[in-house]
Design an enzyme around this catalytic site. Structure first.
Site, mmCIF file in Angstrom:
data_model
loop_
_atom_site.group_PDB
_atom_site.id
_atom_site.type_symbol
_atom_site.label_atom_id
_atom_site.label_comp_id
_atom_site.label_asym_id
_atom_site.label_seq_id
_atom_site.Cartn_x
_atom_site.Cartn_y
_atom_site.Cartn_z
ATOM 1 N N ASP A 168 32.480 15.642 21.297
ATOM 2 C CA ASP A 168 31.586 15.246 22.380
ATOM 3 C C ASP A 168 31.878 13.669 22.854
ATOM 4 O OD1 ASP A 168 30.452 18.026 23.848
ATOM 5 O OD2 ASP A 168 30.731 18.037 21.713
ATOM 6 N N ASP A 195 35.809 18.475 23.100
ATOM 7 C CA ASP A 195 35.516 17.380 24.544
ATOM 8 C C ASP A 195 35.756 15.995 24.030
ATOM 9 O OD1 ASP A 195 34.592 19.587 25.726
ATOM 10 O OD2 ASP A 195 32.420 19.198 25.532
ATOM 11 N N TYR A 198 36.657 13.131 28.304
ATOM 12 C CA TYR A 198 35.782 13.482 29.556
ATOM 13 C C TYR A 198 36.438 13.007 30.899
ATOM 14 C CZ TYR A 198 31.802 15.124 27.116
ATOM 15 O OH TYR A 198 31.073 15.938 26.174
ATOM 16 N N ASN A 233 35.405 22.453 26.302
ATOM 17 C CA ASN A 233 35.532 22.736 28.036
ATOM 18 C C ASN A 233 35.861 21.863 28.625
ATOM 19 O OD1 ASN A 233 32.566 22.082 26.832
ATOM 20 N ND2 ASN A 233 32.390 21.700 29.229
ATOM 21 N N HIS A 318 33.981 24.598 19.190
ATOM 22 C CA HIS A 318 33.350 23.759 20.169
ATOM 23 C C HIS A 318 31.990 24.152 20.458
ATOM 24 C CE1 HIS A 318 32.779 20.895 22.837
ATOM 25 N NE2 HIS A 318 32.522 21.654 24.051
ATOM 26 N N HIS A 328 23.151 24.975 26.816
ATOM 27 C CA HIS A 328 24.105 25.820 26.176
ATOM 28 C C HIS A 328 23.495 27.010 25.386
ATOM 29 C CE1 HIS A 328 26.669 23.019 28.151
ATOM 30 N NE2 HIS A 328 26.671 22.144 27.459
ATOM 31 N N VAL A 356 26.599 20.827 22.472
ATOM 32 C CA VAL A 356 25.292 20.594 22.942
ATOM 33 C C VAL A 356 25.137 19.004 22.299
ATOM 34 C CG1 VAL A 356 22.939 20.874 22.408
ATOM 35 C CG2 VAL A 356 24.880 22.891 22.508
ATOM 36 N N HIS A 357 24.478 18.251 23.276
ATOM 37 C CA HIS A 357 24.645 16.791 22.962
ATOM 38 C C HIS A 357 23.365 16.428 22.336
ATOM 39 C CE1 HIS A 357 27.382 16.150 26.608
ATOM 40 N NE2 HIS A 357 27.906 16.893 26.037
#
Length: 479
Positions: A168, A195, A198, A233, A318, A328, A356-357
């Protein structure tokens, strides 16, 4: 003498106090209460130097490499030329400025809404020697550019190797901090958890432009060592309002994977072997229930794993299967219900995910006994199960996922919402070091460090010890 003893005791008590002040205990593991500096979570401007277009007419840009075969003796080199197709040839050799070999690739482009991409080149360079530094040159005339890469050690159970794990990422100032810290870590290959750019958070032609800027952003690392890709995603880019309905269109044009080498019929799921690791990449957003192509492929690929050659079995995806963040939560249940029994049966060592960030590491647990009509419904300790690690904290513009579920579930060992990356150091067939590096105030910090025993060899050692003990008791062997 007594004063020195008391001073040492006081120092130890002070350190203990600081540790306890730094973290709070959940029901099982640790939830860090570290408070990070709030850097801006917006994308770096297109005119910033880290996104600069290289000098020269039609100069190659967005250069990146990935493993090009099953066993690490090939690389796929990719780049973009903006003005015209130009040459897809790679010149390479083992001495700087001396290119004894060449390989020719392919070139194509694509459109997304009204955006037309540059000319995307992919060139397979194969037949390489292990543990060798290669120099390569792409482009033409005064606009050509030169880079290098190091091939991995041969496939061997005791080949040491260090992987970086990033997810991410995006292209913010936090992303830049993560990338710069990773480049100081000693990592030799990036396992990327999906990810990427972005770019889908933009509209119309800006989607393609932000893919271009991200390609230039990662080039400082990805042109010199392989990045192993998985899709998230934000790569789907389903935008019917502008006529774009083909999932993963930009990703699949720009990033190559060696899926055919592992008998996969889709570039979104595949496997490679590198040093002492067998790495399997799964697609969270592709069908994976029973009898689908991904299900059939994974069933066969797990049978091909040879732990005598590659003892470390690692899976990338992911969406995390186990996650205690509010963000999530339980989105990975469909994949868990289908594949978890295989992960346990094959003694997978690690499963890395993003999405998940934040960062989170689990204990070895499983929930394979539960079904909708019977069985214990909570995860339980299982020595044959993987460790689940979420590394979705690369730095993208959506910011951190700071809301963890309370109390901390018993399967969760450590969790923190800060930007960073992980490294996995495979020392030999039995031991590996997992580190999570927090990016804070420009400093590289080891916020979570754990030593792990290999699942296959640890279980074999236990069996051998039991066998030796029995033989020793019978007087058949001398120790």
């Amino acid at each position: 003498m007594a004063f020195g003893l008391w001073f040492t005791l006081f120092e130890l008590l002070l350190k203990l106090f600081l540790i306890l002040a730094f973290v709070k205990k959940g029901s099982a593991g640790i939830t860090s209460t570290f408070t990070r500096t709030k850097w801006q979570s917006f994308d770096i401007p297109l005119d910033h130097k880290v996104l600069a277009i290289p000098n020269g007419y039609n100069a190659p840009q967005q250069v990146h490499i990935t493993q090009g075969d099953y066993d690490g003796k090939a690389v796929m080199i990719s780049w973009v030329t903006a003005d015209k197709p130009g040459s897809s040839r790679v010149q390479y050799g083992t001495s700087e400025k001396k290119y004894d070999f060449k390989a020719d690739g392919t070139v194509a482009n694509y459109t997304f809404y009204n955006y037309k991409s540059g000319y995307i080149h992919h060139c397979l360079v194969d037949g390489l020697e292990y543990e060798t530094k290669y120099y390569y040159k792409i482009g033409e005339g005064h606009s050509s550019r030169e880079f290098w890469f190091q091939t991995p050690p041969k496939i061997d159970p005791d080949s040491p190797f260090t992987f970086g794990i990033i997810g991410d990422l995006g292209q913010t100032y936090n992303s830049l901090s993560t990338l710069e810290h990773y480049m100081q870590s000693g990592g030799q290959t990036v396992l990327f958890l999906g990810d990427l750019s972005y770019a889908d958070r933009y509209q119309y032609n800006d989607v393609g432009m932000r893919w271009d800027s991200w390609g230039r952003f990662i080039e400082r690392s990805a042109a010199y060592q392989p990045w192993i890709w998985s899709a998230g995603n934000h790569e789907i880019e389903y935008m019917p309002d502008v006529g774009e309905v083909l999932p993963f269109k930009s990703f699949l044009h720009r990033f190559s994977t060696p899926h055919l080498a592992s008998r996969s019929n889709n570039p979104l799921w595949y496997a490679i072997r590198r040093a002492s690791a067998h790495i399997i990449v799964l697609s969270s957003y592709s069908p994976h229930v029973k009898y689908t192509p991904q299900w059939l492929w994974l069933r066969d690929e797990l049978k091909r794993v040879d732990r005598k050659k590659t003892p470390w079995l690692i899976i990338l995806m992911h969406v995390p299967i186990y996650n205690s963040n509010q963000a999530h939560f339980m989105e990975g249940e469909s994949m868990r219900a289908v594949f978890e029994i295989w992960f346990v049966r094959h003694r997978v060592d690690f499963i890395f995910a993003g999405h998940v960030h934040a960062y989170e590491r689990s204990y070895r647990i499983s929930n394979i006994r539960y079904n909708v009509s019977s069985g214990y419904r909570y995860p339980v300790p299982n020595k044959s199960a993987p460790v689940y690690v979420t590394v979705g904290d690369g730095g993208n513009q959506e910011g951190l996922a700071g809301r963890f579920r309370d109390p901390q579930p018993e399967y969760s060992a450590f969790r923190e919402a800060s930007y960073g990356h992980s490294t996995l150091e495979l020392k030999n067939r039995t031991h590996a070091f997992l580190n999570w590096h927090r990016n804070e105030d420009g400093q590289k910090v080891h916020a979570d460090s754990v030593i792990f025993l290999n699942r296959h060899w640890a279980s074999n050692l236990r069996r051998r010890r039991l066998k030796k003990d029995r033989l020793k008791a019978r007087g058949k062997i001398d120790f």
